[in-house]
Design a protein around this motif. Structure first.
Motif, mmCIF file in Angstrom:
data_model
loop_
_atom_site.group_PDB
_atom_site.id
_atom_site.type_symbol
_atom_site.label_atom_id
_atom_site.label_comp_id
_atom_site.label_asym_id
_atom_site.label_seq_id
_atom_site.Cartn_x
_atom_site.Cartn_y
_atom_site.Cartn_z
ATOM 1 N N LEU A 1 23.005 -32.186 14.646
ATOM 2 C CA LEU A 1 23.269 -30.804 14.245
ATOM 3 C C LEU A 1 22.538 -30.442 12.956
ATOM 4 N N ARG A 2 22.408 -31.400 12.050
ATOM 5 C CA ARG A 2 21.652 -31.145 10.821
ATOM 6 C C ARG A 2 20.179 -30.920 11.142
ATOM 7 N N ASN A 3 19.670 -31.684 12.091
ATOM 8 C CA ASN A 3 18.279 -31.515 12.505
ATOM 9 C C ASN A 3 18.062 -30.143 13.133
ATOM 10 N N ILE A 4 19.035 -29.682 13.934
ATOM 11 C CA ILE A 4 18.939 -28.343 14.520
ATOM 12 C C ILE A 4 18.946 -27.284 13.423
ATOM 13 N N SER A 5 19.795 -27.469 12.413
ATOM 14 C CA SER A 5 19.915 -26.494 11.329
ATOM 15 C C SER A 5 18.635 -26.376 10.513
ATOM 16 N N ASN A 6 17.783 -27.382 10.534
ATOM 17 C CA ASN A 6 16.538 -27.371 9.761
ATOM 18 C C ASN A 6 15.392 -26.675 10.482
ATOM 19 N N ARG A 7 15.648 -26.102 11.649
ATOM 20 C CA ARG A 7 14.598 -25.477 12.445
ATOM 21 C C ARG A 7 14.655 -23.959 12.372
ATOM 22 N N GLY A 8 14.394 -23.442 11.193
ATOM 23 C CA GLY A 8 14.293 -21.996 11.010
ATOM 24 C C GLY A 8 15.652 -21.311 10.928
ATOM 25 N N ILE A 9 15.602 -19.974 10.845
ATOM 26 C CA ILE A 9 16.815 -19.179 10.698
ATOM 27 C C ILE A 9 17.716 -19.307 11.919
#
Length: 291
Positions: free
Chosen positions: A141-149
């Motif tokens: 989920l942290r990796n997903i959050s790092n992919r733009g707005i």
């Protein structure tokens, strides 16, 4: 024992706040619980330091060989994952220890932190499996959050959903003799019935923490205007105290909401022995203390 009175007054909002209040009352009445997150934090620092020392020689060599560009090797990533899971496991055990002691108090029993820790460690394999699962999910989920707005929005929503759905995993592992996977499923079931109190309680804890931190910063700034070093000390100590109280109150709220989800009874002042019979009658399970 005489029957207990179900909590029917008010709605989800008032019940959530009442259960949060029990959490803070427990933190006040059992100050020894504050030592649990302190010890856990020190252990986490030690584990992180060991992990850094293991990886550091390879990173320094790679940095010198590649002109300042460092790429983690497979071994480095493995160490990072092991350290991450270990840190999560320490956090989970700390949380479980507080819950175990709080639940004992709900049953009118007085136990020490060491007794609560031993009770929690009887479920160590399941807690370790849960720590690993939680580490993997949060990392994704942290990796997903790092992919733009868009990624930040989706990742944040998914993380909130995961935190709410997994809120009861630790008490279920402790008191219902289930493995990590079964405890996640059970937690989701309990969350469906008590989602309102869960959201209200965690939101209240967040707001209280935010306001307390703002007050701490304001006091630190005022003191720092007179003497800067003292202001910094006041700010750091105040922040540490706030985090400790919130950690204990959050775990106690977890236990109180789990109790309510299982028995439909409020722990009240958490010292009435007749709640023990209500719990046994409805759950039919024995936990770390033979409840």
């Amino acid at each position: 024992y005489p029957p207990t009175t179900p909590v029917q007054t008010g709605g989800r909002f008032s019940r959530g706040l009442r259960l949060v209040g029990i959490g803070f009352t427990m933190a006040r009445d059992e100050p020894g619980l504050l030592l649990v997150p302190v010890v856990a934090f020190l252990l986490q620092l030690a584990v992180a330091a060991v992990g850094f020392l293991v990886v550091w020689p390879g990173l320094r060599t790679a940095d010198a060989a590649n002109g300042g560009t460092v790429h983690l090797t497979a071994a480095d990533w493995l160490v990072a994952v092991v350290v991450g899971v270990a840190l999560m496991f320490i956090s989970v055990v700390s949380h479980a220890t507080i819950i175990a002691r709080v639940m004992a108090r709900f049953h009118g029993q007085r136990i020490t932190n060491s007794h609560a820790l031993r009770a929690a460690l009887t479920k160590a394999p399941h807690l370790l499996a849960w720590a690993f699962t939680n580490y993997v999910v949060i990392s994704v989920l942290r990796n997903i959050s790092n992919r733009g707005i868009l990624g930040l929005l989706v990742g944040t929503l998914l993380r909130v959903g995961w935190l709410l759905a997994s809120f009861f995993v630790v008490p279920v592992i402790l008191f219902e003799n289930r493995g990590a996977a079964a405890s996640i499923k059970r937690s989701v079931e309990l969350c469906r019935g008590r989602w309102g109190e869960n959201i209200v309680g965690n939101s209240a804890l967040g707001i209280i923490g935010f306001v307390a931190i703002l007050a701490d910063v304001a006091v630190a700034v005022l003191v720092g205007a007179v003497f800067a070093p003292l202001g910094a000390i006041v700010g750091v100590l105040g922040l540490a105290c706030i985090l400790l109280v919130l950690t204990v109150a959050s775990a106690a709220f977890n236990a109180a909401l789990y109790w309510y989800a299982i028995t439909n009874q409020s722990p009240g002042q958490y010292s009435v022995g007749d709640l023990q019979s209500a719990y046994r009658h409805k759950s039919g399970r024995s936990g770390a203390f033979g409840f």
